[in-house]
Design a protein around this motif. Structure first.
Motif, PDB file in Angstrom:
ATOM      1  N   ASP A   1       4.788 -11.200   0.728  1.00 17.41           N
ATOM      2  CA  ASP A   1       4.693 -11.148   2.047  1.00 17.41           C
ATOM      3  C   ASP A   1       5.838 -10.664   2.704  1.00 17.41           C
ATOM      4  N   VAL A   2       7.207 -10.945   1.946  1.00 18.17           N
ATOM      5  CA  VAL A   2       8.433 -10.479   2.693  1.00 18.17           C
ATOM      6  C   VAL A   2       9.193  -9.223   1.899  1.00 18.17           C
TER       7      VAL A   2
ATOM      8  N   TYR B   1      10.150  -3.543   1.196  1.00 14.38           N
ATOM      9  CA  TYR B   1      10.870  -2.379   0.203  1.00 14.38           C
ATOM     10  C   TYR B   1       9.857  -2.128  -0.997  1.00 14.38           C
ATOM     11  N   GLY B   2       8.777  -2.399  -0.920  1.00 13.99           N
ATOM     12  CA  GLY B   2       7.805  -2.111  -1.967  1.00 13.99           C
ATOM     13  C   GLY B   2       7.683  -0.725  -2.437  1.00 13.99           C
ATOM     14  N   ASN B   3       7.555  -0.619  -4.050  1.00 11.34           N
ATOM     15  CA  ASN B   3       7.231   0.691  -4.567  1.00 11.34           C
ATOM     16  C   ASN B   3       6.466   0.425  -5.638  1.00 11.34           C
ATOM     17  N   PRO B   4       5.994   1.710  -6.405  1.00 12.72           N
ATOM     18  CA  PRO B   4       5.200   1.491  -7.711  1.00 12.72           C
ATOM     19  C   PRO B   4       5.826   0.597  -8.578  1.00 12.72           C
ATOM     20  N   VAL B   5       7.373   0.953  -8.733  1.00 13.58           N
ATOM     21  CA  VAL B   5       7.997   0.220 -10.026  1.00 13.58           C
ATOM     22  C   VAL B   5       7.868  -1.398  -9.628  1.00 13.58           C
ATOM     23  N   LEU B   6       8.228  -1.551  -8.135  1.00 14.30           N
ATOM     24  CA  LEU B   6       8.336  -2.946  -8.067  1.00 14.30           C
ATOM     25  C   LEU B   6       6.971  -3.754  -8.130  1.00 14.30           C
ATOM     26  N   ALA B   7       5.751  -2.846  -7.748  1.00  9.84           N
ATOM     27  CA  ALA B   7       4.636  -3.705  -7.873  1.00  9.84           C
ATOM     28  C   ALA B   7       4.150  -3.987  -9.301  1.00  9.84           C
ATOM     29  N   GLY B   8       4.915  -3.592 -10.069  1.00  7.96           N
ATOM     30  CA  GLY B   8       4.613  -3.920 -11.484  1.00  7.96           C
ATOM     31  C   GLY B   8       4.799  -5.440 -11.795  1.00  7.96           C
ATOM     32  N   MET B   9       5.991  -6.181 -11.059  1.00  5.91           N
ATOM     33  CA  MET B   9       6.128  -7.365 -11.086  1.00  5.91           C
ATOM     34  C   MET B   9       6.579  -8.048 -12.537  1.00  5.91           C
TER      35      MET B   9
END
Length: 360
Positions: free
Chosen positions: A47-48, A53-61
Motif C-alpha cells: 500500500d505504501v 515506486y512500483g515497477n515490474p522488477v519490484l512486483a516479483g517480490m
C-alpha cells in the motif's frame, strides 16, 4: 461495576483506557508488527512502497531482484539488520548483516560477490562494541566468500537508536538457465527444508529474557550460497527458494502459495523441530513454524529431482538435516495447511505481525 485498582500501587484503573498490545490492521501509525514479516508488513509494502515506486522488477517480490545489465544477470538485494541483544549464542548482529543479504541473493540462485555496509550508531555506544560487530562482519564475509567494498556511517543522539543498526546491500551473478522465484511453484513440487527450524528465534529470546530451556539453543545463522550451488549442480530446474527469516517457515510458505496461486500441504511428523525448540515454544505458547531462522532455506523442487536434490543437501554441512516436509498442491490455492499427527488438518495462516520483535 466494582472499582478496580492496581494490585501493585492501589491506583484506580479505568477499563475504558485499556488497549490491546496486539497490532491492529487499521492503524494510522507504524506499529512493531509492520516489521514482523507478516500480513502487516505485506500491507505496508503493497500500500505504501509499491504504490510509490512500483515497477515490474519490484512486483516479483523475491528475496532479491534479478536484473539484466551489460549482458549479465545480476541479483541485487538490500536488508536492514536490527537485533537485541547484539550478541547471542551462535552469532551476532555482524553475522546477521552479512548472512542475511548473502542468503537473499542465494535465494535467486546467485553466487554472491560484493556487499555494502551502512552503520547507524547511537551516541554513547562503546567503540569496543562497534569493533566487535565489524570484526564479526569481516569474519562472516570471509566465510561466505564475499567482499565488503563500500559503506557509510551515521550517528544519532543518545536515546534515538539501539546501539548499532546495520544495513547491507549485495550483488551476485545468476547462472544461465536458473529461474528461481515464488511464482514458479507447481502442484506436485516437493517442499524441502534444509534443517531444524526455530533455532535463531529461540536463541535470541533465551538471552534477551534470561530464560533457560534445559539446553543451550544456538542460532543457525550461516551463509547458504554454497548449499544452493550444490543443489543447482543436481538440476537447475529448482522452482522456488526462500530463507524463512521473519515470520518463520509459515510466512515464507504463505508468500509462495499466494504468489503462485497454489496450495501447500505440510506433514507435521516430518517437520524438523528440535526438542529444545519444541519445549521452549510449548512453554511460551509459540508455534515453531512462525519462529525466525537465519541459516535455513525452503525449496520447491519438481518431484523428478526431489530425491537427488535432497541427497545433495544432506551431503553439505548446511543441509545435513534436510527433510521433505510437504508438497505443493492444486487444492486450497493461496493457503498453507498442516496434516497433524492425529489425522486432522489445520490452517497455517500468514502471521499478522511477529511473535518476537527485533530479532533479525
Amino acid at each position: 461495576m466494582a472499582d478496580l485498582a492496581s494490585p501493585q500501587t492501589g491506583t484506580p484503573v479505568d477499563p475504558a483506557n485499556w488497549t490491546c498490545p496486539a497490532p491492529i490492521r487499521d492503524q494510522p501509525v507504524v506499529v512493531m508488527g509492520h516489521g514482523g514479516g507478516g500480513a502487516l508488513s505485506a500491507e505496508l509494502v503493497h500500500d505504501v512502497f509499491a504504490a510509490a515506486y512500483g515497477n515490474p522488477v519490484l512486483a516479483g517480490m523475491g528475496d532479491s531482484a534479478v536484473l539484466h545489465l551489460g549482458g549479465a544477470r545480476l541479483a541485487f538485494s538490500t536488508d536492514s539488520h536490527v537485533v537485541r541483544p547484539l550478541f547471542f549464542p551462535g552469532g551476532s548482529l555482524g553475522d546477521l548483516a552479512v548472512n542475511g543479504t548473502v542468503n537473499d541473493l542465494a535465494m535467486s540462485g546467485a553466487r554472491p560477490a560484493f556487499l555494502s555496509a551502512a552503520f547507524v550508531l547511537e551516541e554513547g555506544t562503546e567503540l569496543a562494541v562497534v569493533d566487535r560487530v565489524a570484526q564479526a562482519m569481516g569474519a562472516a564475509a570471509e566465510a561466505a566468500g564475499v567482499t565488503v567494498v563500500t559503506g557509510d556511517t551515521k550517528v544519532v543522539e543518545s536515546g534515538h537508536g539501539d546501539g548499532v543498526y546495520v544495513t547491507t546491500a549485495g550483488i551476485g551473478l545468476v547462472p544461465e538457465g536458473v529461474d528461481i522465484r515464488p511464482q514458479r511453484a507447481r502442484p506436485g513440487d516437493a517442499v524441502i527444508v534444509s534443517g531444524p527450524i526455530g533455532l535463531h528465534g529461540i536463541a535470541v529470546l533465551s538471552v534477551r529474557e534470561g530464560l533457560e530451556f534445559g539446553a543451550e539453543v544456538t542460532s543457525d545463522t550461516a551463509p547458504l550460497a554454497d548449499l544452493v550451488a550444490a543443489m543447482l549442480a543436481v538440476t537447475r530446474d529448482i522452482h522456488v527458494l526462500r530463507d524463512p527469516t521473519r515470520g518463520g517457515l509459515a510466512a515464507s510458505l504463505n508468500e509462495i502459495a499466494r504468489a503462485s496461486g497454489t496450495g501447500v500441504k505440510l506433514w507435521e511428523r516430518s517437520l524438523p523441530v528440535p526438542e529444545a525448540v519444541a519445549s521452549a515454544c510449548g512453554f511460551l505458547g509459540l508455534d515453531p513454524l512462525y519462529v525466525a531462522n537465519e541459516g535455513r532455506l525452503v525449496a520447491f523442487v519438481p518431484p523428478a529431482h526431489a530425491d537427488a536434490v535432497l541427497a545433495a543437501m544432506r551431503a553439505h554441512p548446511q543441509g545435513s538435516g534436510a527433510a521433505i516436509v510437504g508438497e505443493c498442491v492444486a487444492e486450497h490455492p493461496g493457503m498453507v495447511v498442516v496434516a497433524t499427527g492425529l489425522g486432522g488438518t489445520r490452517v497455517v495462516d500468514l502471521p499478522l505481525g511477529e511473535q518476537l520483535p527485533r530479532i533479525c
